[in-house]
Motif scaffolding. Structure first.
Motif, mmCIF file in Angstrom:
data_model
loop_
_atom_site.group_PDB
_atom_site.id
_atom_site.type_symbol
_atom_site.label_atom_id
_atom_site.label_comp_id
_atom_site.label_asym_id
_atom_site.label_seq_id
_atom_site.Cartn_x
_atom_site.Cartn_y
_atom_site.Cartn_z
ATOM 1 N N GLY A 136 -0.181 0.119 -14.860
ATOM 2 C CA GLY A 136 -1.099 -1.516 -14.757
ATOM 3 C C GLY A 136 -1.506 -1.475 -13.535
ATOM 4 N N LEU A 137 -0.957 -1.353 -12.296
ATOM 5 C CA LEU A 137 -1.411 -1.028 -11.501
ATOM 6 C C LEU A 137 -2.637 0.390 -10.951
ATOM 7 N N LEU A 138 -2.878 1.269 -11.372
ATOM 8 C CA LEU A 138 -3.823 2.100 -11.252
ATOM 9 C C LEU A 138 -5.273 1.278 -12.783
ATOM 10 N N ARG A 139 -4.068 0.854 -13.117
ATOM 11 C CA ARG A 139 -5.802 0.415 -14.176
ATOM 12 C C ARG A 139 -6.398 -0.666 -13.277
ATOM 13 N N GLY A 140 -5.974 -1.247 -13.069
ATOM 14 C CA GLY A 140 -6.379 -2.850 -11.793
ATOM 15 C C GLY A 140 -6.562 -2.106 -10.972
ATOM 16 N N THR A 141 -6.709 -1.337 -10.414
ATOM 17 C CA THR A 141 -7.163 -0.811 -8.935
ATOM 18 C C THR A 141 -8.374 -0.367 -9.725
ATOM 19 N N ALA A 142 -8.203 0.739 -10.293
ATOM 20 C CA ALA A 142 -10.203 0.963 -11.427
ATOM 21 C C ALA A 142 -11.085 0.057 -11.557
ATOM 22 N N GLY A 143 -10.483 -1.150 -12.212
ATOM 23 C CA GLY A 143 -11.241 -2.113 -12.301
ATOM 24 C C GLY A 143 -12.068 -2.663 -11.436
ATOM 25 N N CYS A 191 -7.020 -6.609 5.158
ATOM 26 C CA CYS A 191 -6.078 -5.810 4.856
ATOM 27 C C CYS A 191 -5.168 -6.142 3.305
ATOM 28 N N SER A 192 -5.995 -5.054 2.299
ATOM 29 C CA SER A 192 -5.163 -6.313 1.172
ATOM 30 C C SER A 192 -3.971 -5.194 0.118
ATOM 31 N N HIS A 193 -3.442 -3.752 1.357
ATOM 32 C CA HIS A 193 -2.462 -3.108 0.223
ATOM 33 C C HIS A 193 -0.766 -3.404 1.353
ATOM 34 N N ILE A 194 -0.145 -3.587 0.553
ATOM 35 C CA ILE A 194 1.333 -4.781 1.146
ATOM 36 C C ILE A 194 1.658 -3.182 2.271
ATOM 37 N N ASP A 195 1.735 -1.812 1.931
ATOM 38 C CA ASP A 195 2.921 -1.113 2.424
ATOM 39 C C ASP A 195 1.874 -0.842 4.370
ATOM 40 N N ALA A 196 0.978 -1.144 4.155
ATOM 41 C CA ALA A 196 0.130 -1.786 5.538
ATOM 42 C C ALA A 196 0.924 -2.290 6.468
ATOM 43 N N PHE A 197 -0.087 -3.465 5.297
ATOM 44 C CA PHE A 197 0.350 -4.660 5.752
ATOM 45 C C PHE A 197 1.959 -5.706 6.075
ATOM 46 N N ARG A 198 3.099 -4.395 5.539
ATOM 47 C CA ARG A 198 4.386 -4.638 6.632
ATOM 48 C C ARG A 198 4.658 -4.374 8.058
ATOM 49 N N GLU A 205 0.077 -10.471 11.787
ATOM 50 C CA GLU A 205 0.655 -11.276 10.391
ATOM 51 C C GLU A 205 -0.710 -12.413 10.172
ATOM 52 N N PRO A 206 -1.054 -12.781 10.874
ATOM 53 C CA PRO A 206 -1.796 -14.068 11.254
ATOM 54 C C PRO A 206 -3.041 -13.972 10.650
ATOM 55 N N ARG A 207 -3.823 -13.205 11.418
ATOM 56 C CA ARG A 207 -5.046 -12.942 11.554
ATOM 57 C C ARG A 207 -5.677 -11.797 10.435
ATOM 58 N N ASN A 208 -4.408 -11.925 9.468
ATOM 59 C CA ASN A 208 -4.995 -10.943 8.161
ATOM 60 C C ASN A 208 -5.715 -12.181 7.437
ATOM 61 N N THR A 209 -6.723 -12.141 6.272
ATOM 62 C CA THR A 209 -7.081 -13.396 5.832
ATOM 63 C C THR A 209 -6.483 -12.836 4.553
ATOM 64 N N LEU A 210 -5.792 -11.809 3.903
ATOM 65 C CA LEU A 210 -5.042 -11.972 2.896
ATOM 66 C C LEU A 210 -3.075 -11.758 2.996
ATOM 67 N N ARG A 211 -2.519 -12.888 2.246
ATOM 68 C CA ARG A 211 -1.263 -12.015 2.336
ATOM 69 C C ARG A 211 -0.360 -10.822 1.012
ATOM 70 N N PRO A 212 -1.109 -9.905 0.983
ATOM 71 C CA PRO A 212 -0.424 -9.284 -0.180
ATOM 72 C C PRO A 212 1.108 -8.729 0.395
ATOM 73 N N THR A 213 2.169 -9.001 -0.850
ATOM 74 C CA THR A 213 2.934 -8.678 -1.734
ATOM 75 C C THR A 213 3.937 -7.737 -2.683
ATOM 76 N N ARG A 214 5.096 -7.438 -2.364
ATOM 77 C CA ARG A 214 5.104 -6.476 -3.747
ATOM 78 C C ARG A 214 4.655 -7.135 -4.773
ATOM 79 N N ASP A 215 4.588 -8.208 -5.228
ATOM 80 C CA ASP A 215 4.999 -9.510 -6.552
ATOM 81 C C ASP A 215 3.709 -9.010 -6.430
ATOM 82 N N THR A 216 2.106 -9.181 -5.524
ATOM 83 C CA THR A 216 0.933 -9.164 -5.737
ATOM 84 C C THR A 216 -0.169 -8.029 -5.725
#
Length: 318
Positions: A136-143, A191-198, A205-216
């Motif tokens: 699901g992750l790979l398919r979503g990323t590819a799309g 940054c859209s990647h949780i394992d960079a954002f963390r 943290e507040p300067r990032n336009t997104l709030r990536p989490t493991r769930d998203t």
């Protein structure tokens, strides 16, 4: 019983004939591929293990063996992947490996031979949920379209106005702390990647336009992201031994190349380690970074498709 590559009759019961018919590899062919894989991986593994023996850290390459958890021993071990059966006396040892089984198949001439292949039911009994999540992750990323306007600001955000314990690498900064902070403040951090954002500092943290989490993660990951591209290596070894060794090595090689750009474009001064900076705070550096990022995304797209094919073959109805 004889067959392709001098296949021998294995003692004990075997699985029934595989359907659909797998690829059958004779011993001479697959052992040559296994040896070539080990030689290829040893280009990275031998220097890494030498550094470990001497206690020498590497600020760029150690990431491939610390952040990512696959061991050198497993990286050296070649697998043919799902849908392939190995024949010959040398395959006997593999019958006792995890997620492997003795099988009876038909060779190219239509004769029944015995060999060793991936035990897909056993593999899925333990890993079906993981395979489905990775697919699901790979398919979503590819799309999704790739985003190429971040200019590596995730690494700068990891060093923005740090508090005690927030600096992960004891390395000098090219622009000093004040200059590093100024670069972050003059750029849009997206940054859209949780394992960079963390790893962002609390101030960043507040300067990032997104709030990536493991769930998203499945909804946010996109193919222009350097960390998403590096992580193709992680998904390859998470799917092992269903992934062919050549695909695993291709993903590792791409991760190593991307890691180099990631650190060259960071605030760190790595000239003492032989890495020239990509000065993303300048127009020239942004152009260099963007061109490399697009080239890596193109390489990643091919590998992502190959990993997706593995997932789909595993999850296909029997």
């Amino acid at each position: 019983m004889s067959g392709v590559g001098g296949a021998r009759a294995y003692p004990g019961p075997v699985l029934p004939l595989l359907v659909p018919a797998p690829v059958v590899l004779p011993e001479a062919g697959w052992t040559a591929r296994a040896a070539a894989h080990q030689r290829r991986m040893d280009v990275w593994l031998d220097p890494h293990q030498q550094r470990r023996r001497t206690g020498v850290a590497h600020p760029v390459l150690d990431f491939l063996f610390t952040y990512y958890s696959e061991t050198p021993g497993r990286l050296r071990r070649w697998h043919p992947g799902v849908g392939v059966v190995l024949t010959g006396a040398a395959a006997t040892e593999r019958a006792s490996w995890p997620f492997h089984a003795e099988v009876e198949v038909r060779d190219a001439a239509g004769e029944r031979v015995r060999g060793v292949g991936l035990d897909v039911p056993a593999f899925l009994a333990k890993r079906r949920t993981s395979v489905g999540w990775i697919e699901g992750l790979l398919r979503g990323t590819a799309g999704r379209p790739g985003q190429f306007g971040c200019f590596g600001m995730h690494e700068w955000a990891m060093l923005y106005r740090p508090e005690d314990g927030e600096v992960r690498h004891p390395l000098p900064l090219r622009l000093g702390q004040a200059g590093t902070d100024a670069v972050v403040e003059s750029h849009r951090v997206q940054c859209s990647h949780i394992d960079a954002f963390r790893f962002f500092t609390r101030a960043a943290e507040p300067r990032n336009t997104l709030r990536p989490t493991r769930d998203t993660q499945q909804q946010l990951e996109q193919p222009g992201c350097l960390h998403a591209t590096m992580d193709l290596y992680k998904w390859a070894y998470k799917l092992s031994p269903a992934v062919p060794g050549e695909l695993l090595a291709d993903c590792f090689a791409l991760a190593a190349d991307v890691r180099e750009l990631d650190m060259r474009a960071s605030p760190y001064d790595l000239t003492g380690h032989g890495y020239a900076p990509v000065a993303v705070e300048t127009p020239e550096g942004k152009a260099e970074y963007g061109a490399a990022q697009r080239a890596f995304a193109d390489r990643g797209a091919v590998l992502r498709d190959r990993l997706l094919a593995v997932c789909r073959e595993l999850l296909a109805p029997a």
